[in-house]
Design a protein around this motif. Structure first.
Motif, mmCIF file in Angstrom:
data_model
loop_
_atom_site.group_PDB
_atom_site.id
_atom_site.type_symbol
_atom_site.label_atom_id
_atom_site.label_comp_id
_atom_site.label_asym_id
_atom_site.label_seq_id
_atom_site.Cartn_x
_atom_site.Cartn_y
_atom_site.Cartn_z
ATOM 1 N N UNK A 86 0.854 -1.188 0.000
ATOM 2 C CA UNK A 86 0.000 0.000 0.000
ATOM 3 C C UNK A 86 0.893 1.241 0.000
ATOM 4 N N UNK A 87 1.439 1.617 -1.163
ATOM 5 C CA UNK A 87 2.306 2.806 -1.232
ATOM 6 C C UNK A 87 1.580 4.051 -0.726
ATOM 7 N N UNK A 88 2.306 4.856 0.059
ATOM 8 C CA UNK A 88 1.729 6.084 0.596
ATOM 9 C C UNK A 88 0.757 5.869 1.738
ATOM 10 N N UNK A 89 0.764 4.672 2.322
ATOM 11 C CA UNK A 89 -0.220 4.326 3.349
ATOM 12 C C UNK A 89 -0.305 5.319 4.509
ATOM 13 N N UNK A 90 0.801 5.834 5.057
ATOM 14 C CA UNK A 90 0.673 6.747 6.201
ATOM 15 C C UNK A 90 -0.163 7.992 5.913
ATOM 16 N N UNK A 91 -0.212 8.389 4.643
ATOM 17 C CA UNK A 91 -0.953 9.596 4.283
ATOM 18 C C UNK A 91 -2.377 9.288 3.823
ATOM 19 N N UNK A 92 -2.760 8.017 3.808
ATOM 20 C CA UNK A 92 -4.132 7.650 3.433
ATOM 21 C C UNK A 92 -5.105 8.302 4.404
ATOM 22 N N UNK A 93 -6.201 8.832 3.878
ATOM 23 C CA UNK A 93 -7.176 9.524 4.706
ATOM 24 C C UNK A 93 -8.345 8.618 5.059
ATOM 25 N N UNK A 94 -8.755 8.716 6.316
ATOM 26 C CA UNK A 94 -9.915 7.980 6.795
ATOM 27 C C UNK A 94 -10.986 8.977 7.198
ATOM 28 N N UNK A 95 -12.231 8.598 6.994
ATOM 29 C CA UNK A 95 -13.347 9.476 7.328
ATOM 30 C C UNK A 95 -13.836 9.167 8.736
ATOM 31 N N UNK A 96 -13.845 10.182 9.583
ATOM 32 C CA UNK A 96 -14.310 10.025 10.955
ATOM 33 C C UNK A 96 -15.833 10.080 11.006
ATOM 34 N N UNK A 97 -16.438 9.660 12.134
ATOM 35 C CA UNK A 97 -17.895 9.719 12.243
ATOM 36 C C UNK A 97 -18.465 11.113 12.002
ATOM 37 N N UNK A 98 -17.683 12.144 12.318
ATOM 38 C CA UNK A 98 -18.127 13.526 12.106
ATOM 39 C C UNK A 98 -18.126 13.924 10.637
ATOM 40 N N UNK A 99 -17.504 13.100 9.799
ATOM 41 C CA UNK A 99 -17.346 13.438 8.394
ATOM 42 C C UNK A 99 -15.999 14.049 8.080
ATOM 43 N N UNK A 100 -15.259 14.439 9.122
ATOM 44 C CA UNK A 100 -13.924 14.998 8.938
ATOM 45 C C UNK A 100 -12.958 13.894 8.536
ATOM 46 N N UNK A 101 -11.973 14.238 7.739
ATOM 47 C CA UNK A 101 -10.969 13.266 7.318
ATOM 48 C C UNK A 101 -9.651 13.528 8.053
ATOM 49 N N UNK A 102 -8.986 12.441 8.445
ATOM 50 C CA UNK A 102 -7.653 12.530 9.035
ATOM 51 C C UNK A 102 -6.787 11.435 8.440
ATOM 52 N N UNK A 103 -5.502 11.728 8.342
ATOM 53 C CA UNK A 103 -4.577 10.744 7.789
ATOM 54 C C UNK A 103 -4.349 9.615 8.777
ATOM 55 N N UNK A 104 -3.906 8.481 8.244
ATOM 56 C CA UNK A 104 -3.596 7.327 9.072
ATOM 57 C C UNK A 104 -2.508 7.659 10.086
ATOM 58 N N UNK A 105 -1.470 8.362 9.661
ATOM 59 C CA UNK A 105 -0.364 8.675 10.574
ATOM 60 C C UNK A 105 -0.829 9.625 11.681
ATOM 61 N N UNK A 106 -1.727 10.550 11.354
ATOM 62 C CA UNK A 106 -2.227 11.449 12.390
ATOM 63 C C UNK A 106 -3.063 10.692 13.415
ATOM 64 N N UNK A 107 -3.926 9.790 12.953
ATOM 65 C CA UNK A 107 -4.735 9.012 13.889
ATOM 66 C C UNK A 107 -3.863 8.134 14.778
ATOM 67 N N UNK A 108 -2.785 7.588 14.207
ATOM 68 C CA UNK A 108 -1.863 6.763 14.994
ATOM 69 C C UNK A 108 -1.134 7.620 16.023
ATOM 70 N N UNK A 109 -0.728 8.825 15.626
ATOM 71 C CA UNK A 109 -0.061 9.746 16.561
ATOM 72 C C UNK A 109 -1.011 10.143 17.688
#
Length: 262
Positions: A16-39
């Motif tokens: 999965x190239x670029x995986x840390x920067x992949x964005x996930x959608x939170x329940x609020x509808x806001x998006x955050x990157x995988x690395x940010x959620x892990x941090x």
């Protein structure tokens, strides 16, 4: 114990190239990157003195600094997260009693998983490496079986002896269970992508070549097992929460669904 938590992150993931920067959608509808959620999961852990993102990629580094993370730039020759943690420790000149590796693809890691691991290392002065394992419930076991049937490499399973030391880790579902005789509780343990190391164990790891089993499975922790360093498996309690790492693009919906339950 002074404890340093490092989140190793690389851009050039094979699956999965670029995986840390992949964005996930939170329940609020806001998006955050995988690395940010892990941090964010990492900074919620009690008993940690410092948290760093360790990477060799400027895109990840710039993004991480943008949301407030401290970053250590590492060599692009690091072959896995354990090597990246060792390199970061050396390059930054960090003096610490314990290093925790929270991999950047595990934003669903509850803080108590890491806290229990730190406590286990504090209680066992002889332990050099420890990692959490989580007994599979029917849902998680089903994900494992589904992935293997579809030819996807998903999570990792662990088997360990009566003393709690790892016998083997695999991307296959082990031990084998007859599909018609699924016992309760399920005797399959999901390996959680967190490690705690003494600094001496990290230095020793860097002196060993890649092991045969490590290369076959693509699992860094097998280098410790192959070189006779016991890896203590600490069983943790999911407390009803779903745990899964982001291994493939197909895991994004699973993780987004789990985030809604938090």
């Amino acid at each position: 114990m002074k404890t340093t938590l490092i989140i190793p992150a690389r851009y050039a993931s094979t699956r999965y190239p670029g995986k840390p920067l992949a964005e996930l959608t939170l329940p609020s509808g806001r998006k955050k990157s995988l690395i940010r959620l892990s941090w964010e999961a990492a900074v919620s852990v009690r008993g940690v003195d410092a948290v760093y993102v360790a990477t060799d990629d400027d895109r990840i580094a710039d993004h991480a600094r943008g949301f407030g993370a401290e970053v250590i730039m590492t060599s692009d020759t690091c072959r896995n997260g354990t090597e990246r943690c060792a390199d970061a420790l050396d390059r930054a000149g960090i003096e610490t009693d314990l290093v925790v590796n929270l991999q950047g693809d595990a934003p669903l890691t509850p803080p108590w998983f890491v806290e229990d691991l730190i406590a286990a290392m504090g209680a066992d002065a002889a332990a050099q490496v420890a990692t959490p394992v989580l007994r599979c419930d029917a849902l998680t076991y089903g994900h494992f079986v589904e992935d293997r049937k579809a030819g996807r490499v998903g999570g990792t399973t662990a088997v360990f002896g009566a003393n709690g030391h790892a016998l083997y880790f695999s991307k296959e579902v082990i031990p084998y269970i007859d599909p018609g005789k699924l016992p309760d509780p399920i005797p399959v343990f999901h390996h959680v992508g967190v490690y705690a190391y003494r600094p001496a164990a990290l230095r020793a790891y860097m002196g060993w070549p890649t092991g045969r089993l490590e290369a076959l499975e693509g699992l860094e922790q097998l280098r410790f097992v192959e070189n006779g360093t016991p890896v203590a498996c600490t069983e943790v309690d999911g407390r009803g929460r779903v745990f899964w790492e982001l291994n493939n693009p197909a895991d994004i919906p699973r993780i987004e669904a789990a985030l809604k339950e938090l």
